[in-house]
Structures are given as C-alpha cells and as structure tokens.
Design an enzyme around this catalytic site. Structure first.
Site, PDB file in Angstrom:
ATOM      1  N   ASP A  10       1.021  -1.283  -0.047  1.00  0.00           N
ATOM      2  CA  ASP A  10      -0.148   0.002  -0.129  1.00  0.00           C
ATOM      3  C   ASP A  10       0.655   1.173   0.002  1.00  0.00           C
ATOM      4  O   ASP A  10       1.751   1.412   0.900  1.00  0.00           O
ATOM      5  CB  ASP A  10      -0.716  -0.068   1.289  1.00  0.00           C
ATOM      6  CG  ASP A  10      -1.990   1.263   1.401  1.00  0.00           C
ATOM      7  OD1 ASP A  10      -1.572   2.144   0.817  1.00  0.00           O
ATOM      8  OD2 ASP A  10      -2.717   1.025   2.291  1.00  0.00           O
ATOM      9  N   ILE A  11       0.886   1.896  -1.065  1.00  0.00           N
ATOM     10  CA  ILE A  11       1.820   3.235  -1.116  1.00  0.00           C
ATOM     11  C   ILE A  11       1.558   4.155  -0.020  1.00  0.00           C
ATOM     12  O   ILE A  11       2.626   4.957   0.120  1.00  0.00           O
ATOM     13  CB  ILE A  11       1.347   3.981  -2.600  1.00  0.00           C
ATOM     14  CG1 ILE A  11       2.477   4.843  -2.939  1.00  0.00           C
ATOM     15  CG2 ILE A  11       0.238   4.881  -2.504  1.00  0.00           C
ATOM     16  CD1 ILE A  11       2.626   5.120  -4.343  1.00  0.00           C
ATOM     17  N   ASN A  24      -6.429  12.934 -10.672  1.00  0.00           N
ATOM     18  CA  ASN A  24      -7.149  13.513 -11.859  1.00  0.00           C
ATOM     19  C   ASN A  24      -6.958  14.883 -11.974  1.00  0.00           C
ATOM     20  O   ASN A  24      -6.567  15.661 -10.927  1.00  0.00           O
ATOM     21  CB  ASN A  24      -8.665  13.217 -11.913  1.00  0.00           C
ATOM     22  CG  ASN A  24      -9.527  13.672 -10.839  1.00  0.00           C
ATOM     23  OD1 ASN A  24      -9.511  15.095 -10.675  1.00  0.00           O
ATOM     24  ND2 ASN A  24      -9.909  12.740  -9.894  1.00  0.00           N
ATOM     25  N   GLY A  32      -9.139   4.840  -5.975  1.00  0.00           N
ATOM     26  CA  GLY A  32      -8.204   4.241  -6.297  1.00  0.00           C
ATOM     27  C   GLY A  32      -6.961   4.717  -5.182  1.00  0.00           C
ATOM     28  O   GLY A  32      -7.432   5.122  -3.935  1.00  0.00           O
ATOM     29  N   VAL A  33      -5.822   4.956  -5.721  1.00  0.00           N
ATOM     30  CA  VAL A  33      -4.731   5.527  -4.989  1.00  0.00           C
ATOM     31  C   VAL A  33      -5.118   6.986  -4.376  1.00  0.00           C
ATOM     32  O   VAL A  33      -4.631   7.400  -3.256  1.00  0.00           O
ATOM     33  CB  VAL A  33      -3.514   5.508  -5.576  1.00  0.00           C
ATOM     34  CG1 VAL A  33      -2.366   6.040  -4.770  1.00  0.00           C
ATOM     35  CG2 VAL A  33      -2.886   4.410  -6.533  1.00  0.00           C
ATOM     36  N   ASP A  34      -5.680   7.671  -5.311  1.00  0.00           N
ATOM     37  CA  ASP A  34      -6.009   8.979  -4.740  1.00  0.00           C
ATOM     38  C   ASP A  34      -7.057   9.124  -3.742  1.00  0.00           C
ATOM     39  O   ASP A  34      -6.736   9.794  -2.616  1.00  0.00           O
ATOM     40  CB  ASP A  34      -6.791   9.641  -6.107  1.00  0.00           C
ATOM     41  CG  ASP A  34      -6.818  11.133  -5.968  1.00  0.00           C
ATOM     42  OD1 ASP A  34      -6.134  11.884  -5.254  1.00  0.00           O
ATOM     43  OD2 ASP A  34      -7.519  11.779  -6.827  1.00  0.00           O
ATOM     44  N   SER A 122      -2.339   5.175 -14.142  1.00  0.00           N
ATOM     45  CA  SER A 122      -3.217   4.760 -15.228  1.00  0.00           C
ATOM     46  C   SER A 122      -3.717   3.339 -15.289  1.00  0.00           C
ATOM     47  O   SER A 122      -4.618   3.073 -16.071  1.00  0.00           O
ATOM     48  CB  SER A 122      -2.691   5.311 -16.620  1.00  0.00           C
ATOM     49  OG  SER A 122      -2.804   6.721 -16.689  1.00  0.00           O
ATOM     50  N   GLY A 124      -5.340   1.450 -13.362  1.00  0.00           N
ATOM     51  CA  GLY A 124      -6.405   0.998 -12.436  1.00  0.00           C
ATOM     52  C   GLY A 124      -7.710   1.598 -13.244  1.00  0.00           C
ATOM     53  O   GLY A 124      -8.146   1.217 -14.226  1.00  0.00           O
ATOM     54  N   TYR A 126      -8.298   4.632 -14.946  1.00  0.00           N
ATOM     55  CA  TYR A 126      -7.988   4.776 -16.119  1.00  0.00           C
ATOM     56  C   TYR A 126      -7.724   3.916 -17.190  1.00  0.00           C
ATOM     57  O   TYR A 126      -7.417   3.983 -18.418  1.00  0.00           O
ATOM     58  CB  TYR A 126      -6.828   5.714 -16.052  1.00  0.00           C
ATOM     59  CG  TYR A 126      -7.272   7.180 -15.757  1.00  0.00           C
ATOM     60  CD1 TYR A 126      -8.626   7.319 -15.399  1.00  0.00           C
ATOM     61  CD2 TYR A 126      -6.626   8.297 -15.547  1.00  0.00           C
ATOM     62  CE1 TYR A 126      -8.936   8.723 -14.930  1.00  0.00           C
ATOM     63  CE2 TYR A 126      -6.897   9.602 -15.072  1.00  0.00           C
ATOM     64  CZ  TYR A 126      -8.126   9.583 -14.782  1.00  0.00           C
ATOM     65  OH  TYR A 126      -8.612  10.862 -14.423  1.00  0.00           O
TER      66      TYR A 126
END
Ligand code: AR6
Length: 172
Positions: A10-11, A24, A32-34, A122, A124, A126
């Site tokens: 996990d980042i 985005n 997602g990560v965001d 991109s 995931g 995207y």
C-alpha cells in the site's frame, strides 16, 4: 542514477520522501490510490490542492504534468500529484504516461527528495493494460536522468507486482 525497486503493498504506508498520486485534473480527489492518499493523509492535502486550483491551476492540472503538496499525516513529506492519460486503444498516449514519471521525478528533484514511491499510474480506473503500463513506467524512470536515489514502485496486489517484476527482468 536512480535505483528502481519494486514492492507489493500500500503506497500510503511507505517510508519515503515523496509519494506519487495517480490523481485526476481536478486535484480534488477520487477513488483508487487518490482516495487512499487523501483518506490516510487527511484534509491538509486537499487544502493544498484547493490552493493550487485557486492559483496556478485554475483549469486543473494537465495530463502528464506533476505538482507537489504536503503529505499531511502520511509518513512521506510530500505528495506529488500527476495525471495519467485515460487508456484508449485507438490513441497512442504512451508519451503522456511516460511524462507523468519524468515530471514527477523532476518535481522530486526540485524538492530534494531522495526516495520516491510510485503507483502504476493509469493502470487502475484509467484502464491501461498493466504490462504495457509497466513497460512505459520502467523505461521512463530508467531514462529520466533524475537525481532521486530510489524510485520505488509500490504495486497493489500480487498480480500487478508479478507483471512489473517480469517486465523489469525482460528489460534487463
Ligand atoms: N497503493 C498502491 N497502489 C494502489 C493503491 C494503494 N493504496 N490503491 C490502488 N492502487 P488508480 P488511475 C493501484 O485507479 O488508473 C482516481 O479516481 C491500482 O490497483 O488509483 O491512474 C483518480 O482521481 C492500480 O494498479 O489510478 C482518477 O480519477 C494503480 O494503483 C483516476 O482514479 C492505479 O490505479 C486515476 O486512475
């Protein structure tokens, strides 16, 4: 030269100077990560993003560019937000995806960051096929000429990790 490492995980948990966010253009959050970065990092990150929207990026952050904010409560010092292209099989946007990595490393160098964690931008929501995204990502970082000492790809899930590992081995 930047050393490239791969880990599965996990980042948001990484002990690095900077964490790259697959954001985005709005910079105002998403899934997602965001979503994970904003949830875990807390409201300071969004407050910084809103300031950026009110100043330099009134129309949003363009695809392929990168900009830094605080990392709030994350172990990292900075979050570097970049916007990957949405995958469209009929259009070759690989230069824009490579640009995300180059620009993120340029921002990291400007901050004096030595260690930077990247997600598979991109790959995931995207929709970019992971193997192709890995090839582009690993090439872009290897050729960046950045001063950053370590670029750590943090892959979510065994399958994505394994694909990155195979591409890295194939690229030598
Ligand atoms: N740590 C590491 N990797 C993760 C994590 C995590 N905590 N969570 C997901 N991934 P995505 P995109 C992986 O969708 O494709 C957002 O709504 C995920 O499995 O996060 O660039 C933004 O606001 C995948 O391999 O980013 C944009 O609207 C990779 O991270 C849009 O999604 C990237 O998946 C951006 O889509």
């Amino acid at each position: 030269m930047t050393r490239i490492t791969l880990v599965q995980g996990d980042i948001t948990e990484q002990q690095v100077d900077a964490v790259v966010n697959a954001a985005n253009s709005s910079l105002l959050g998403g899934g997602g990560v965001d979503g994970a970065i904003h949830r875990r990092g807390g409201p300071e990150i969004l407050a910084d993003c809103r300031r950026l929207r009110a100043s330099r990026y009134g129309k949003g952050l363009p695809t392929g560019q990168a900009v830094a904010t605080t990392a709030g409560r994350l172990p990292a010092r900075w979050v570097i937000h970049t916007v990957g292209p949405v995958y469209r099989p009929e259009v070759d946007n690989s230069a824009l995806l490579a640009s995300c990595y180059r620009e993120s490393l340029r921002v990291a160098d400007g901050l004096g960051a030595e260690t930077v964690a990247f997600p598979a931008v991109s790959a995931g929501i995207y929709g970019w096929p992971v193997e192709d995204a890995a090839r582009i990502a690993l090439t872009a970082v290897a050729e960046s000429g950045a001063a950053v000492a370590e670029a750590r790809f943090v892959l979510f899930g065994a399958e994505t990790f394994e694909i990155f590992r195979e591409v890295m081995v194939a690229q030598g």
